[in-house]
Design a protein around this motif. Structure first.
Motif, mmCIF file in Angstrom:
data_model
loop_
_atom_site.group_PDB
_atom_site.id
_atom_site.type_symbol
_atom_site.label_atom_id
_atom_site.label_comp_id
_atom_site.label_asym_id
_atom_site.label_seq_id
_atom_site.Cartn_x
_atom_site.Cartn_y
_atom_site.Cartn_z
ATOM 1 N N MET A 57 33.782 24.138 -54.149
ATOM 2 C CA MET A 57 33.426 24.470 -52.848
ATOM 3 C C MET A 57 34.118 23.263 -51.478
ATOM 4 N N GLN A 58 33.737 24.119 -50.447
ATOM 5 C CA GLN A 58 34.668 23.335 -49.651
ATOM 6 C C GLN A 58 33.654 23.175 -48.412
ATOM 7 N N TRP A 59 33.390 21.599 -49.066
ATOM 8 C CA TRP A 59 32.637 21.100 -48.037
ATOM 9 C C TRP A 59 33.176 20.748 -46.678
ATOM 10 N N TRP A 94 6.296 36.368 -55.748
ATOM 11 C CA TRP A 94 7.453 35.059 -56.249
ATOM 12 C C TRP A 94 9.132 35.304 -56.256
ATOM 13 N N TRP A 95 9.238 35.423 -57.261
ATOM 14 C CA TRP A 95 10.102 36.055 -57.530
ATOM 15 C C TRP A 95 10.477 37.437 -57.093
ATOM 16 N N LYS A 96 10.276 38.275 -56.647
ATOM 17 C CA LYS A 96 10.254 39.361 -55.827
ATOM 18 C C LYS A 96 11.042 38.555 -54.514
ATOM 19 N N GLU A 97 10.267 37.690 -53.530
ATOM 20 C CA GLU A 97 10.389 37.514 -52.015
ATOM 21 C C GLU A 97 11.343 36.233 -52.305
ATOM 22 N N ALA A 98 11.941 36.332 -53.467
ATOM 23 C CA ALA A 98 13.045 35.125 -53.506
ATOM 24 C C ALA A 98 14.189 35.566 -52.959
ATOM 25 N N VAL A 99 15.102 34.110 -52.606
ATOM 26 C CA VAL A 99 16.771 34.444 -52.630
ATOM 27 C C VAL A 99 17.147 33.576 -53.261
ATOM 28 N N VAL A 100 18.207 33.921 -54.452
ATOM 29 C CA VAL A 100 18.471 33.347 -55.223
ATOM 30 C C VAL A 100 19.565 32.810 -54.444
ATOM 31 N N TYR A 101 19.989 31.597 -55.253
ATOM 32 C CA TYR A 101 21.419 30.792 -54.403
ATOM 33 C C TYR A 101 21.747 30.417 -55.880
ATOM 34 N N GLN A 102 23.135 30.997 -56.599
ATOM 35 C CA GLN A 102 23.792 30.175 -57.664
ATOM 36 C C GLN A 102 24.744 29.630 -57.232
ATOM 37 N N ILE A 103 24.472 28.567 -58.322
ATOM 38 C CA ILE A 103 25.385 27.427 -57.981
ATOM 39 C C ILE A 103 26.081 27.022 -58.881
ATOM 40 N N TYR A 104 27.538 26.877 -59.302
ATOM 41 C CA TYR A 104 28.171 26.777 -60.517
ATOM 42 C C TYR A 104 28.849 25.446 -60.048
ATOM 43 N N PRO A 105 27.786 24.692 -61.317
ATOM 44 C CA PRO A 105 27.897 23.268 -61.189
ATOM 45 C C PRO A 105 29.213 23.070 -61.701
ATOM 46 N N ARG A 106 30.178 23.165 -61.610
ATOM 47 C CA ARG A 106 31.496 22.934 -62.014
ATOM 48 C C ARG A 106 32.101 22.006 -60.435
ATOM 49 N N SER A 107 32.032 23.054 -59.689
ATOM 50 C CA SER A 107 33.146 23.398 -58.824
ATOM 51 C C SER A 107 32.220 23.674 -57.178
ATOM 52 N N PHE A 108 30.518 22.180 -57.656
ATOM 53 C CA PHE A 108 29.768 22.731 -56.211
ATOM 54 C C PHE A 108 30.378 21.040 -55.458
ATOM 55 N N LEU A 155 40.073 22.663 -60.712
ATOM 56 C CA LEU A 155 40.936 23.819 -60.505
ATOM 57 C C LEU A 155 40.979 23.779 -58.735
ATOM 58 N N LYS A 156 42.141 24.216 -59.045
ATOM 59 C CA LYS A 156 43.013 23.837 -57.593
ATOM 60 C C LYS A 156 42.092 24.273 -56.099
ATOM 61 N N VAL A 157 41.766 23.620 -56.021
ATOM 62 C CA VAL A 157 41.204 23.927 -53.849
ATOM 63 C C VAL A 157 42.114 25.064 -53.234
ATOM 64 N N ASN A 158 41.137 26.625 -53.047
ATOM 65 C CA ASN A 158 41.169 27.084 -52.018
ATOM 66 C C ASN A 158 42.140 26.260 -51.063
ATOM 67 N N PRO A 159 43.436 26.592 -50.511
ATOM 68 C CA PRO A 159 44.393 25.920 -49.499
ATOM 69 C C PRO A 159 43.641 26.095 -48.504
ATOM 70 N N ASN A 160 42.906 27.840 -48.228
ATOM 71 C CA ASN A 160 42.082 27.553 -46.829
ATOM 72 C C ASN A 160 41.454 27.066 -46.515
ATOM 73 N N TYR A 161 40.621 25.755 -47.023
ATOM 74 C CA TYR A 161 39.678 24.810 -47.229
ATOM 75 C C TYR A 161 39.968 23.843 -45.837
#
Ligand code: GLC
Length: 562
Positions: free
Chosen positions: A426-428, A8-22, A443-449
């Motif tokens: 994250m730019q929601w 399963w872990w070969k077929e997986a797509v892993v999505y990494q979340i940096y919790p501080r910034s999500f 941490l500052k939000v990127n102004p292009n949000y």
């Protein structure tokens, strides 16, 4: 499907979340577990299989959670154990697996183990860490990645000794020589596996075996501490013990953060018959284009695609018969993928970002995809050191300043590679602070949000976000894209990365233009080939590509020539 067994872990797509910034749920400016819970349906909508969370454990946050003071408690900023249980259940209900981050090379200096250890030479916890008695003279030079003086030994008056810290002074290295320490680590791992998590990413696991009794650095490692740290004499003994004692008893995945792993030694970590870990990720790509790696200075000449292709191809070949690879183009230690490897100008941001997504999801090896890259989020490029929050950037600035080095060059390099570029919130949506927090973001939000955000992209079928979803579903529907043989084509081409993927009677061709000029790959294929996906509305059906064009074709008649 050659000898490589399906997993399963070969077929997986892993999505990494940096919790501080999500996503911040309580307005304190810091992302948290309830924020991730709010966004579970979004994560599910991406089609990813596994989420890797950076450390969520109790920590004074000298290095944003990579300095753990209690391995069985949740960081106050992030919530409670009840929140964690709810998050894990919510993921499992949606068929998503959860991988946590094991930081066992070092703890926080505020961990009770270290608080005890530093009290006296006789303390029962003394041997949990590496100490050097000052009466033996100054310890041999060891490099610290985050120390203001680059010195990995910190003197302590109280016991007239130095302790070892490869990272910051608040991250003392644990002593794996001590079997009790190893047992503590195994118990922590069991605690989380018994809660039902699905694996661990193992922070700098290649560094855990130290070169006791700390002799002078052998000259062949001059300037390459990473390699030296990764070749500790007992490393594989420890990893095999870890596997035997804990890992082998669960259906989980493990991935080493593998600084110092090379194509020559990586199978020692991940070949099945070694019984150590499942996967590892290397640094050869991220190291490209540096003038001075330790000081994080970039080479003005940039990086070459030919070299980039060589590295990926060399690493792919290692796993032809054994083991399994990984691919990534960014994570919390690196800048935004589109700023580093694509082109983040407004004109090319989306198209080059989709091209890189095409690459990650058509290579062999498990893809690790970093949150926000699905939107084409870009580097923030701070002008002022005061805007940075990362201890590494701040302390290297101090180091270079104290050495009288060129701070302008340093700051320019950081615009390209500083870790905070990849850690902005994250730019929601286009509301205040990009919908990340109602408070003041850590941490500052990127102004292009206002332009680059998830809500806007949901509404557009052609957005980066929807393209990522399409690519994930394409990979998941074609085993050849996961397991198929990879062959590099037209390897000398300076603009186009072109390769085929083949499995049984299926054959795919991937064409990626990494440049802002039109370019042609020197490959021929028959005209009745079918385009599966492309990043332009009308994808090219031949080898001539527009700027940053990406096309994936299925080749029906088995002809690819170069
Ligand atoms: C790893 C982590 C990085 C951290 C360091 C020290 O490289 O990925 O973020 O700063 O280890 O724990």
């Amino acid at each position: 499907m050659n000898e490589q067994s399906r997993k399963w872990w070969k077929e997986a797509v892993v999505y990494q979340i940096y919790p501080r910034s999500f996503k911040d749920s309580n307005g304190d400016g810091v992302g948290d577990l309830r924020g991730i819970i709010e966004k579970l349906d979004y994560i599910k909508s991406l089609g990813v299989d596994v989420v890797w969370l950076n450390p969520i454990f109790a920590s004074p946050n000298d290095d944003n959670g990579y300095d753990i003071s209690d391995y069985r408690a949740i960081m106050d900023d992030f919530g409670s154990m009840d929140d964690f249980d709810e998050l894990l259940a919510g993921m499992h209900e949606r068929g998503i697996k959860l991988v946590l981050d094991l930081v066992a090379n070092h703890s926080s200096d505020e961990h009770v183990w270290f608080q005890e250890s530093r009290k006296s030479r006789e303390n029962p916890y003394r041997n949990y860490y590496h100490w050097w008695n000052a009466e033996d003279g100054a310890p041999p030079k060891r490099w610290s990645f985050f120390d203001v003086n680059g010195d990995a030994w910190q003197f302590e008056e109280q016991t007239n000794s130095y302790y070892l810290h490869y990272f910051s002074v608040k991250q003392p290295d644990l002593n794996w020589e001590n079997p009790i320490v190893r047992k503590e680590v195994y118990d922590i791992i069991k605690f989380w596996f018994d809660k039902g998590i699905d694996g661990f990413r193992m922070d700098v696991i290649t560094f855990v075996s130290k070169d006791i009794p700390f002799k002078d650095l052998p000259s062949k490692y001059d300037g390459n501490f990473v390699q030296y740290y990764a070749e500790g004499p007992r490393l594989h003994e420890y990893l095999q013990e870890l596997n035997r004692e804990v890992l082998s008893k669960y259906d989980i995945m493990t991935v080493a953060e593998g600084p110092g792993t090379t194509t020559e030694n990586v199978l020692d970590f991940v070949a099945e018959d070694r019984r150590e870990l499942n996967m590892s990720y290397h640094f050869d790509i991220s190291n490209l284009g540096h003038r001075n790696l330790a000081k994080k200075l970039m080479d003005p000449a940039g990086w070459s695609l030919v070299e980039f292709k060589k590295i990926f191809s060399r690493w792919d070949a290692v796993f032809n018969e054994k083991g399994w690879g990984t691919v990534y183009l960014g994570n919390h230690d690196f800048p935004r993928m589109v700023s580093r490897w694509g082109n983040d100008s407004p004109e090319y941001r989306d198209i080059s970002s989709k091209m890189l997504t095409t690459f990650l999801l058509t290579m062999r090896g498990t893809p690790y995809y970093y949150f926000g890259d699905e939107l084409g989020m870009t580097n923030i490029r701070f002008d002022n050191i005061e805007d940075y929050r990362d201890i590494m950037t701040i302390n290297l600035h101090k180091l270079i300043e104290s050495e009288g080095g060129d701070l302008t060059e340093y700051m320019e390099s950081q615009k390209l590679i500083a870790r905070d570029n990849g850690r902005t919130p994250m730019q929601w949506d286009d509301s205040h602070n990009a919908g990340f927090t109602t408070g003041k973001p850590w941490l500052k939000v990127n102004p292009n949000y206002e332009e680059v955000n998830a809500a806007a992209q949901e509404a557009h079928p052609d957005s980066c976000l929807n393209y990522f979803r399409d690519m994930v579903s394409l990979r998941k529907s074609e085993p050849a894209l996961v397991y198929g043989k990879y062959t590099l084509l037209d390897e000398g081409n300076k603009s186009v990365y072109c390769y085929s993927r083949e499995l049984d009677d299926r054959k795919f061709l991937v064409l990626l233009n990494f440049s802002e000029r039109s370019a042609t790959a020197d490959v021929n294929f028959s005209l009745d080939s079918g385009v599966l996906i492309g990043n332009y509305p009308e994808p090219s059906t031949n080898a001539s590509l527009r700027p940053y064009e990406a096309v994936v074709l299925e080749i029906y008649d088995n002809i690819i020539t170069i």
